[in-house]
Design an enzyme around this catalytic site. Structure first.
Site, PDB file in Angstrom:
ATOM      1  N   HIS A 103       0.839  -1.207   0.000  1.00 49.52           N
ATOM      2  CA  HIS A 103       0.000   0.000   0.000  1.00 49.52           C
ATOM      3  C   HIS A 103       0.876   1.259   0.000  1.00 49.52           C
ATOM      4  O   HIS A 103       0.595   2.225  -0.713  1.00 49.52           O
ATOM      5  CB  HIS A 103      -0.869   0.066   1.264  1.00 49.52           C
ATOM      6  CG  HIS A 103      -1.844  -1.052   1.423  1.00 49.52           C
ATOM      7  ND1 HIS A 103      -1.918  -1.840   2.541  1.00 49.52           N
ATOM      8  CD2 HIS A 103      -2.820  -1.510   0.585  1.00 49.52           C
ATOM      9  CE1 HIS A 103      -2.894  -2.724   2.414  1.00 49.52           C
ATOM     10  NE2 HIS A 103      -3.449  -2.556   1.232  1.00 49.52           N
ATOM     11  N   LYS A 124     -15.194  -8.043   3.800  1.00 46.09           N
ATOM     12  CA  LYS A 124     -14.103  -8.443   4.704  1.00 46.09           C
ATOM     13  C   LYS A 124     -14.485  -8.197   6.152  1.00 46.09           C
ATOM     14  O   LYS A 124     -15.178  -7.227   6.459  1.00 46.09           O
ATOM     15  CB  LYS A 124     -12.833  -7.640   4.374  1.00 46.09           C
ATOM     16  CG  LYS A 124     -12.233  -7.958   3.019  1.00 46.09           C
ATOM     17  CD  LYS A 124     -10.984  -7.140   2.785  1.00 46.09           C
ATOM     18  CE  LYS A 124     -10.363  -7.430   1.424  1.00 46.09           C
ATOM     19  NZ  LYS A 124      -9.311  -6.451   1.084  1.00 46.09           N
ATOM     20  N   ARG A 136      -2.207  -5.844  -8.565  1.00 47.48           N
ATOM     21  CA  ARG A 136      -1.121  -6.819  -8.391  1.00 47.48           C
ATOM     22  C   ARG A 136      -1.144  -7.793  -9.570  1.00 47.48           C
ATOM     23  O   ARG A 136      -0.496  -7.578 -10.568  1.00 47.48           O
ATOM     24  CB  ARG A 136      -1.274  -7.558  -7.059  1.00 47.48           C
ATOM     25  CG  ARG A 136      -0.875  -6.702  -5.867  1.00 47.48           C
ATOM     26  CD  ARG A 136      -1.348  -7.285  -4.572  1.00 47.48           C
ATOM     27  NE  ARG A 136      -2.805  -7.465  -4.620  1.00 47.48           N
ATOM     28  CZ  ARG A 136      -3.565  -7.700  -3.557  1.00 47.48           C
ATOM     29  NH1 ARG A 136      -3.022  -7.813  -2.386  1.00 47.48           N
ATOM     30  NH2 ARG A 136      -4.859  -7.838  -3.677  1.00 47.48           N
ATOM     31  N   SER A 195      -2.809  -7.711   2.883  1.00 45.11           N
ATOM     32  CA  SER A 195      -3.007  -7.653   4.334  1.00 45.11           C
ATOM     33  C   SER A 195      -3.421  -9.030   4.863  1.00 45.11           C
ATOM     34  O   SER A 195      -2.976  -9.444   5.940  1.00 45.11           O
ATOM     35  CB  SER A 195      -4.094  -6.628   4.685  1.00 45.11           C
ATOM     36  OG  SER A 195      -3.759  -5.363   4.189  1.00 45.11           O
TER      37      SER A 195
HETATM   38  O1  PNS Z   1      -8.469  -2.707   0.134  1.00 50.29           O
HETATM   39  P1  PNS Z   1      -9.787  -3.203  -0.414  1.00 50.29           P
HETATM   40  O2  PNS Z   1     -10.513  -4.020   0.641  1.00 50.29           O
HETATM   41  O3  PNS Z   1      -9.659  -3.928  -1.720  1.00 50.29           O
HETATM   42  O4  PNS Z   1     -10.656  -1.886  -0.710  1.00 50.29           O
HETATM   43  C1  PNS Z   1     -11.982  -1.986  -1.182  1.00 50.29           C
HETATM   44  C2  PNS Z   1     -12.710  -0.659  -0.906  1.00 50.29           C
HETATM   45  C3  PNS Z   1     -12.722  -0.365   0.582  1.00 50.29           C
HETATM   46  C4  PNS Z   1     -12.023   0.454  -1.660  1.00 50.29           C
HETATM   47  C5  PNS Z   1     -14.177  -0.828  -1.453  1.00 50.29           C
HETATM   48  O5  PNS Z   1     -14.804  -1.892  -0.780  1.00 50.29           O
HETATM   49  C6  PNS Z   1     -14.981   0.456  -1.292  1.00 50.29           C
HETATM   50  O6  PNS Z   1     -14.883   1.338  -2.116  1.00 50.29           O
HETATM   51  N1  PNS Z   1     -15.753   0.548  -0.195  1.00 50.29           N
HETATM   52  C7  PNS Z   1     -16.573   1.720   0.091  1.00 50.29           C
HETATM   53  C8  PNS Z   1     -18.053   1.448  -0.188  1.00 50.29           C
HETATM   54  C9  PNS Z   1     -18.340   1.577  -1.660  1.00 50.29           C
HETATM   55  O7  PNS Z   1     -18.229   2.627  -2.258  1.00 50.29           O
HETATM   56  N2  PNS Z   1     -18.703   0.443  -2.279  1.00 50.29           N
HETATM   57  C10 PNS Z   1     -18.984   0.383  -3.689  1.00 50.29           C
HETATM   58  C11 PNS Z   1     -17.701   0.302  -4.497  1.00 50.29           C
HETATM   59  S1  PNS Z   1     -18.005  -0.650  -5.904  1.00 50.29           S
END
Ligand code: PNS
Length: 161
Positions: free
Chosen positions: A17, A41, A90, A128
């Protein structure tokens, strides 16, 4: 001023990150690291704890700000006048999910673009979840995370025992 959001669940932040955040900070005028909820998650750390660990690791970069948020990413971006979302890619396995999120976000707000940075080769395997799993099984996680994160993971594992 070009403001970009680096979103993620950061549970917790890894060297992978940090690499993406630093590279985004060298491209955009300002980078806001958005610590968000990923509904798929179950986090080890609260948003406040994750935000705190990120501030300790990237808080000294002058054009980087770390903010926690529990709503939609596009709303968070709009609230901070950001029209770019930066994500690290990745392997091919990331692509489908990231592509789906990018298209959904653009449908929700077509003024916001998603830009992908390829992860540095040394961080290709890093996540993570893998770091937490290695820590849980007693492996050395020091190559993967900053020292303060390493200590927090170990203390969390000790509390689980
Ligand atoms: O590190 P991650 O878990 O891959 O990040 C995913 C994240 C947190 C960026 C994604 O789940 C997100 O944007 N969450 C906020 C809620 C939202 O906007 N959801 C719709 C996105 S399609």
């Amino acid at each position: 001023m070009k403001v970009a959001i680096c979103p993620g669940s950061f549970d917790p932040v890894t060297h992978g990150h940090i690499d993406i955040i630093k590279r985004a900070a060298s491209i955009f005028d300002k980078v806001i690291v958005g610590v968000l909820v990923n509904v798929n998650k179950k986090p080890w750390f609260t948003i406040d704890e994750r935000t705190d660990l990120l501030r300790k690791t990237v808080g000294d970069i002058p054009n980087v700000e770390v903010i926690g948020f529990d709503g939609l990413l596009v709303d968070f971006a709009a609230e901070h006048n950001a029209n770019v979302i930066v994500k690290g890619l990745r392997a091919v396995s990331d692509f489908e999910y990231e592509f789906q999120m990018a298209l959904t976000n653009s449908k929700l707000n077509d003024k916001i673009e998603t830009v992908f940075l390829t992860t540095s080769s040394e961080n290709l395997y890093l996540s993570s979840s893998i770091v937490k799993q290695v820590g849980l099984l007693g492996g050395d996680i020091s190559p993967f995370v900053p020292e303060c994160v390493h200590d927090e993971i170990l203390s969390r594992i000790n509390k689980m025992k």
